[in-house]
Design a protein around this motif. Structure first.
Motif, PDB file in Angstrom:
ATOM      1  N   GLY A  79      -2.754 -11.649 -28.142  1.00  0.00           N
ATOM      2  CA  GLY A  79      -3.612 -11.654 -26.975  1.00  0.00           C
ATOM      3  C   GLY A  79      -4.288 -12.990 -26.744  1.00  0.00           C
ATOM      4  N   PRO A  80      -5.225 -13.023 -25.757  1.00  0.00           N
ATOM      5  CA  PRO A  80      -5.930 -14.259 -25.441  1.00  0.00           C
ATOM      6  C   PRO A  80      -6.994 -14.546 -26.504  1.00  0.00           C
ATOM      7  CG  PRO A  80      -6.851 -12.481 -24.159  1.00  0.00           C
ATOM      8  CD  PRO A  80      -5.691 -11.888 -24.928  1.00  0.00           C
ATOM      9  N   TYR A 124      -8.264 -15.753 -20.321  1.00  0.00           N
ATOM     10  CA  TYR A 124      -7.461 -14.656 -19.768  1.00  0.00           C
ATOM     11  C   TYR A 124      -8.095 -13.349 -20.224  1.00  0.00           C
ATOM     12  CZ  TYR A 124      -3.593 -17.856 -18.637  1.00  0.00           C
ATOM     13  OH  TYR A 124      -2.814 -18.856 -18.116  1.00  0.00           O
ATOM     14  N   ALA A 125      -7.857 -12.285 -19.428  1.00  0.00           N
ATOM     15  CA  ALA A 125      -8.316 -10.956 -19.815  1.00  0.00           C
ATOM     16  C   ALA A 125      -7.276 -10.303 -20.729  1.00  0.00           C
ATOM     17  CB  ALA A 125      -8.542 -10.103 -18.577  1.00  0.00           C
ATOM     18  N   GLY A 126      -7.773  -9.387 -21.546  1.00  0.00           N
ATOM     19  CA  GLY A 126      -6.871  -8.660 -22.433  1.00  0.00           C
ATOM     20  C   GLY A 126      -7.507  -8.444 -23.798  1.00  0.00           C
ATOM     21  N   ALA A 132      -4.894 -11.199 -16.234  1.00  0.00           N
ATOM     22  CA  ALA A 132      -4.454 -10.637 -17.515  1.00  0.00           C
ATOM     23  C   ALA A 132      -3.562 -11.623 -18.269  1.00  0.00           C
ATOM     24  CB  ALA A 132      -3.713  -9.323 -17.292  1.00  0.00           C
ATOM     25  N   PHE A 133      -3.734 -11.629 -19.577  1.00  0.00           N
ATOM     26  CA  PHE A 133      -2.880 -12.448 -20.434  1.00  0.00           C
ATOM     27  C   PHE A 133      -1.501 -11.795 -20.544  1.00  0.00           C
ATOM     28  CE2 PHE A 133      -1.133 -13.361 -24.684  1.00  0.00           C
ATOM     29  CZ  PHE A 133      -1.042 -14.749 -24.598  1.00  0.00           C
ATOM     30  N   ARG A 134      -0.451 -12.558 -20.267  1.00  0.00           N
ATOM     31  CA  ARG A 134       0.915 -12.043 -20.318  1.00  0.00           C
ATOM     32  C   ARG A 134       1.735 -12.941 -21.250  1.00  0.00           C
ATOM     33  NH1 ARG A 134       1.198  -8.203 -16.529  1.00  0.00           N
ATOM     34  NH2 ARG A 134      -0.243  -8.330 -14.744  1.00  0.00           N
ATOM     35  N   PRO A 135       2.098 -12.423 -22.431  1.00  0.00           N
ATOM     36  CA  PRO A 135       2.874 -13.227 -23.376  1.00  0.00           C
ATOM     37  C   PRO A 135       4.148 -13.768 -22.729  1.00  0.00           C
ATOM     38  CG  PRO A 135       2.137 -11.196 -24.414  1.00  0.00           C
ATOM     39  CD  PRO A 135       1.814 -11.066 -22.950  1.00  0.00           C
TER      40      PRO A 135
END
Length: 588
Positions: free
Chosen positions: A369-370, A402-404, A429-432
């Protein structure tokens, strides 16, 4: 609201409050009609790893830590703090001394490094310098004046650390700043902060409406009942790594139990609340009662016990480490917009969860995550490192953009790991694989590229004596005035004069000037890190007509290191000093 024609373009709202304050020269400070002697702390805003780029949440945690220890006043040393800091003082019920950045740190040289003159030594620079100082003062007042926590505006801190020829410029600028403050905010006093020098006719403390005296200013005769409202703006200055001693570190406030307060004084503020970064040697930055990573030293617990009646915890001891405990200090949901963060506190524990003082290597890692530390996704704590684990504990703040859900793991070889999760909100949102990944930023310790230079100390440094005759105060041994000198009282059985250079030095040379006397002088020169444990440098016998004595370090031996230089006499009759000059290199 801001309109363009009839269209609303922008709007801002400001919360404000009402309170009534009164500063007096003879009865102290009054808040809402009630006499109040405040106990405060100086607070720099920087924090380990992040420097001055701290979040609003981190600033509020600092204020709450001081409040938890029982303090009710903060001096914003030595520059305007952010509006978020003032707002947090409002909301937490903390009195706030807001200070402009006209600030000396102990040097007198030309521009170029920290030991330069506070006021410029080049005449062509003075107009622009004064304009800048006045502009920053004006900006501070206009930005912060609606905050009821602010009870005074301070013009300076120790501006007397300026080259001697510039003193008239220092005085002129202070007068201009006081006048500008009165124009911008006639409801608050204009203070001269760090006003304990010069002594005598050139003193600067009365240029403003009130004064704050640092260090030995608490006991210098010139500043007892000075005829204007006053506070002890700094006392203590105890250098210590965590955990430190369970003691208040009163410094010169211990003399005559001045720490209890005197009727005419308004309050006192310890130097300082938190360790801070310092380019002038690490010893100067370790004078807080809370360390740079925001873990309390034992002095913080002393104050909490004294002011709030809360007993200290059981101190950790060495044992058999079995695991790590990881705690999150902050909100349940953390904004990912640069204003919010959390503090992570890791503790070494044994098999039944008891805190230990073992300093094992610890890594904190963002595993999913972030989230980022000052050094990226991983930060490594080591004993005897700038990023340190001490007394079995380490801490650092974590933020995200980032959110998450952020997962953090604390690891140490051979010990059970600990894992926590933090929810970041209020951002995309954090997106890998799609979001920008945090890169590691390895820490590099600051090392000045040029060789350290020999510097002179003593002049205007805090100076303490076991006694003095009227008209021959301790400060007269470091005022660079040929006609003045310190002299011990004839009843002093063990006369001693001590100079605090406020830096850890490799001492190279000492020079002492004495007024002539008829009898022989017998004295011992000593050096110390803490004013408790002393190393003898020389035992000296001088004929009375000898007025100069110089000591030099032996080139074949390692130079003695210390912060305090002291002269101890065998008898009071010859205990007198005209001037002390200390030459050394500041230790990193």
């Amino acid at each position: 609201p801001l309109f363009m024609g009839e269209q609303l373009c922008d709007v801002t709202a400001e919360t404000f409050g009402f309170r009534w304050v009164k500063w007096t020269a003879d009865k102290g400070f009054f808040l809402n009609g009630n006499h109040h002697y405040f106990h405060g702390a100086n607070v720099h805003q920087d924090q380990a790893g992040w420097g001055d780029a701290v979040t609003e949440a981190a600033q509020r945690r600092d204020i709450k830590m001081m409040k938890e220890a029982g303090f009710d006043f903060i001096r914003g040393s030595h520059y305007p703090h952010s509006p978020a800091f003032s707002q947090a003082c409002d909301e937490e019920g903390m009195l706030f001394w807001a200070e402009a950045p006209f600030w000396g740190i102990g040097g007198y040289r030309g521009d170029g490094y920290w030991d330069c003159s506070a006021y410029p030594v080049t005449p062509s620079d003075t107009a622009a310098f004064e304009q800048s100082a006045l502009r920053q003062l004006e900006e501070m007042i206009r930005i912060h004046r609606n905050h009821p926590s602010i009870v005074v505006w301070s013009m300076s801190n120790e501006p007397f650390f300026s080259e001697a020829s510039t003193l008239s410029g220092v005085q002129r600028l202070l007068r201009r700043m006081v006048e500008r403050t009165h124009q911008l905010d006639p409801t608050r006093l204009a203070a001269i902060g760090g006003a304990q020098r010069p002594l005598g006719e050139n003193r600067i403390d009365r240029i403003g409406d009130m004064a704050g005296y640092n260090g030995d200013g608490a006991t210098q005769p010139d500043f007892q009942q000075p005829g204007i409202p006053s506070i002890v703006a700094e006392y203590g200055s105890v250098t210590a790594d965590r955990p430190g001693d369970y003691a208040p570190g009163w410094g010169d406030l211990a003399a005559n139990e001045a720490w209890r307060g005197v009727p005419w004084r308004s309050g006192q503020a310890i130097w300082c609340g938190f360790d801070h970064g310092s380019i002038a040697g690490s010893a100067l930055g370790k004078m807080g009662i809370v360390d740079y990573f925001r873990i309390p030293k034992r002095a913080w617990y002393w104050y909490r016990c004294a002011y709030r009646g809360i007993e200290p915890p059981v101190w950790p001891t060495q044992g058999n480490p079995a695991a790590l405990r990881l705690e999150v200090i902050g909100n349940k949901e953390v904004w990912a917009d640069g204003t919010d963060d959390v503090q992570l506190l890791v503790t070494v524990v044994d098999s039944i969860g008891r805190d230990l003082s073992n300093n094992v290597p610890v890594d904190l890692c963002v595993t999913n995550g972030p989230g980022e530390f000052p050094t990226g996704k991983t930060i490594c704590f080591r004993d005897n490192s700038d990023i340190r684990i001490q007394d079995g504990k380490a801490a650092i703040s974590l933020r995200a953009y980032y959110a998450g859900k952020c997962i953090v793991e604390a690891r140490s070889p051979g010990l059970k790991s600990a894992i926590v999760s933090i929810d970041f909100v209020g951002a995309p949102a954090f997106r890998p694989g799609q979001s920008v990944e945090v890169v590691n930023r390895p820490y590099t310790s600051f090392i000045r590229e040029t060789a350290a230079s020999l510097q002179r100390f003593g002049r205007n440094n805090p100076t303490f004596a076991t006694s003095h005759l009227d008209g021959h105060d301790a400060g007269m041994a470091t005022d660079e005035c040929d006609s003045s000198f310190w002299q011990a009282a004839v009843t002093d059985d063990a006369p001693r004069l001590t100079i605090d250079t406020e830096k850890m030095l490799e001492v190279k040379r000492l020079r002492f000037l004495f007024p002539p006397v008829k009898a022989k002088r017998n004295f011992t020169i000593e050096i110390s890190n803490d004013r408790q444990h002393w190393q003898s440098l020389a035992k000296v016998e001088l004929q009375g007509e000898q007025t100069i004595y110089e000591w030099k370090a032996d080139d074949e031996l390692s130079e003695p290191r210390g912060r305090f230089v002291s002269i101890r006499w065998d008898e009071p009759e010859t205990a007198m000093v005209g001037e002390v000059e200390i030459y050394g290199i500041v230790c990193r």
